[in-house]
Design an enzyme around this catalytic site. Structure first.
Site, PDB file in Angstrom:
ATOM      1  N   ASP A  71       0.835  -0.962   0.154  1.00 38.18           N
ATOM      2  CA  ASP A  71       0.069  -0.117  -0.236  1.00 38.18           C
ATOM      3  C   ASP A  71       0.632   1.050  -0.048  1.00 38.18           C
ATOM      4  OD1 ASP A  71      -1.721   1.358   0.078  1.00 38.18           O
ATOM      5  OD2 ASP A  71      -2.280   1.438   2.212  1.00 38.18           O
ATOM      6  N   GLU A  72       1.484   1.733  -1.378  1.00 36.18           N
ATOM      7  CA  GLU A  72       2.311   2.884  -1.526  1.00 36.18           C
ATOM      8  C   GLU A  72       2.175   3.270  -3.103  1.00 36.18           C
ATOM      9  OE1 GLU A  72       6.891   3.874   0.007  1.00 36.18           O
ATOM     10  OE2 GLU A  72       6.429   1.906   0.060  1.00 36.18           O
ATOM     11  N   ASP A  79      14.260   6.245  -6.547  1.00 34.88           N
ATOM     12  CA  ASP A  79      14.846   5.498  -7.444  1.00 34.88           C
ATOM     13  C   ASP A  79      14.635   5.580  -8.989  1.00 34.88           C
ATOM     14  OD1 ASP A  79      13.559   2.754  -5.035  1.00 34.88           O
ATOM     15  OD2 ASP A  79      13.013   4.936  -4.890  1.00 34.88           O
ATOM     16  N   GLU A 354      14.034  -4.850  -2.714  1.00 37.38           N
ATOM     17  CA  GLU A 354      14.080  -3.002  -2.306  1.00 37.38           C
ATOM     18  C   GLU A 354      15.898  -3.756  -0.895  1.00 37.38           C
ATOM     19  OE1 GLU A 354      12.204   0.409   0.758  1.00 37.38           O
ATOM     20  OE2 GLU A 354      11.613  -1.306   0.376  1.00 37.38           O
TER      21      GLU A 354
END
Length: 493
Positions: A71-72, A79, A354
């Site tokens: 949820d982002e 990036d 990540e």
């Protein structure tokens, strides 16, 4: 009306027998043409490259998001700032990223030139959690996307209109940052992400990097100001070019005065600060040589594990290569235990993570914050793979003149690299046997410098029908053999 990035799906309470044919998963991403390809003799490196491609697809969905699965799904600027050259080689992303740069410019217009952490920026509507961030302002690398992304597009596709269309945004960013500098000319005040996600940082403290954040920020300011100097010159903005060059020179002097000792040690003595200083052109002469030696020594002390975060990882391989430590760059690339590029591959990853250890060796998920299994930024290593292993580097924007200079290393025995440029297809294939054999394809009107260590440069120029050329380089001499396909003229030596 939503989408979810995933690799596995769990289905409960299915009526009847559940088979692979019962469910259909649909891959969605923005409509991007694939233009760049890479393969080599190491299957793990091929999987790594495939992971970079899939993470690009998973995150290039209307805007360049940081991750598609939680949820982002926000357009984090840091990036794409470091990943833009890789993206622009793999896919034709000019329209996609220019569309996003328009959003970036609109955010700036309402914030006095400040480039936010995410674009478009919904965070400005939300209260800042206590103790998480200071009052938002421009930050190095993240906000530098305003300059680094259009510059990457210009070099990839040769369209100076990219610079013209986004010049006001680029210049506004640099002028805003100039107003944030300390009295000594360094960018040492205010919030910085710095070398975010240093692999040695506590999982719950991703900001706690070894590299000094002010050193990182000031180095990035130098890179941004030198890019703006060139962009202003290209566009005929002579007054701006003079001003930006003066800022670059002041920044370089301030960097040396504040952070570099006479022996060449840079404040915080971390791999990232040397990688940035080397690749951004802040050092020369003996200082450059000493920085290269110190960086290589730090890499060896880390047993060639990756020891850099978001800031340093995209540049460390280039820094090692430029200072004569290609073997160390290969050793680090081919490392297979954590932290390394191939550690996720060894655990079956199909996208870029990540964190190096988003999954732990026992198969459990890293308990810290910032854990994503689809996050393309650390895949920026593919840019080095294209240029150093594959051997294709533009000598001018748009690849009208190219450097063909593969640098084999490790146990690699062959590599194929190809790019569909605006002029046509460039491809390089090399094989290591008793000789190094190069097969080169150039489209009409494109010229190349072919460079192999220990041999004189070979000049090639493709005529109206294009060019196919084979060159063989032995240990003690260079023998060139030219083969002509139908409609392709002999090589011009």
């Amino acid at each position: 009306m939503t989408y979810h990035g995933f690799r596995f799906a769990e289905v409960s309470n299915w009526p009847g027998e559940l088979t692979p044919d019962s469910i259909e998963a649909v891959v969605v991403h923005s409509d991007l043409s694939r233009i760049g390809h890479f393969r080599c003799s190491d299957p793990d490196l091929n999987q790594l490259h495939s992971n970079v491609v899939w993470s690009t697809k998973g995150n290039f969905f209307d805007v360049p998001t940081d991750c598609p699965q939680r949820d982002e799904r926000l357009g984090w600027t840091g990036d794409i700032a470091v990943f833009a050259p890789t993206a622009a080689f793999l896919f034709d992303v000019q329209d996609f990223l220019e569309d996003w740069l328009i959003d970036l410019g609109l955010e700036q217009e309402h914030r006095d030139g400040m480039v936010p952490m995410v674009v478009p920026d919904p965070l400005k509507e939300w209260p800042i959690p206590p103790g998480q961030f200071s009052e938002p302002d421009s930050t190095a690398i993240w906000s530098d996307a305003a300059v680094w992304v259009p510059w990457a597009l210009f070099w990839a596709y040769g369209d100076s209109g990219v610079l013209a269309r986004h010049y006001d945004s680029m210049a506004a960013h640099l002028r805003h940052v100039e107003g944030l500098l300390s009295t000594d000319g360094t960018w040492s005040e205010g919030f910085q992400f710095g070398d975010w996600l240093d692999p040695l940082a506590d999982p719950h403290e991703p900001w706690n990097a070894r590299a000094d954040a002010a050193v990182v920020a000031t180095a990035c300011l130098y890179r941004t100001s030198t890019i703006l100097t060139q962009a202003a010159t290209i566009l005929g903005r002579a007054e701006d070019a003079t001003a930006f060059l003066a800022l670059a020179e002041r920044t370089r002097a301030a960097f040396h005065a504040a952070y570099v000792t006479d022996e060449g040690t840079i404040t915080s003595d971390a791999p990232t600060v040397y990688a940035l200083a080397i690749t951004f052109g802040l050092l020369e002469g003996q200082l450059l040589e000493r920085a290269g030696e110190r960086l290589a020594r730090l890499v060896r002390e880390a047993d060639h594990h990756v020891s850099t975060g978001f800031a340093g990882t995209p540049f460390i391989s280039d820094a090692l290569t430029r200072t004569g430590h290609l073997g160390d760059a290969y050793h680090m690339l081919l490392k297979r235990d954590c932290p390394s590029w191939l550690y996720p591959v060894s655990l079956g990853a199909t996208t870029i993570w990540e964190r190096w250890d988003s999954m732990l060796p026992d198969g459990s998920v890293n308990p810290g914050e910032m854990t994503s299994f689809n996050h393309y930024a650390l895949g920026a290593i593919a840019d080095w793979m294209h240029r150093t292993i594959g051997g294709i580097t533009p000598l001018e924007p748009g690849y009208g003149h190219v450097l063909i200079a593969p640098q084999p290393g490790g146990a690699l025995t062959w590599a194929d690299c190809a790019l569909e440029t605006r002029s046509g297809r460039i491809s390089v294939r090399w094989r290591r046997e008793t000789e190094l054999a190069l097969d080169i394809e150039l489209p009409p009107g494109v010229s190349a410098v072919v460079r192999v260590t220990g041999h004189p440069d070979l000049q090639l120029s493709a005529g109206p029908g294009g060019l196919q050329h084979t060159a063989r380089f032995s240990a003690d001499r260079a023998a060139h053999e030219t083969s002509s396909a139908p409609g392709v003229p002999d090589a011009t030596r």
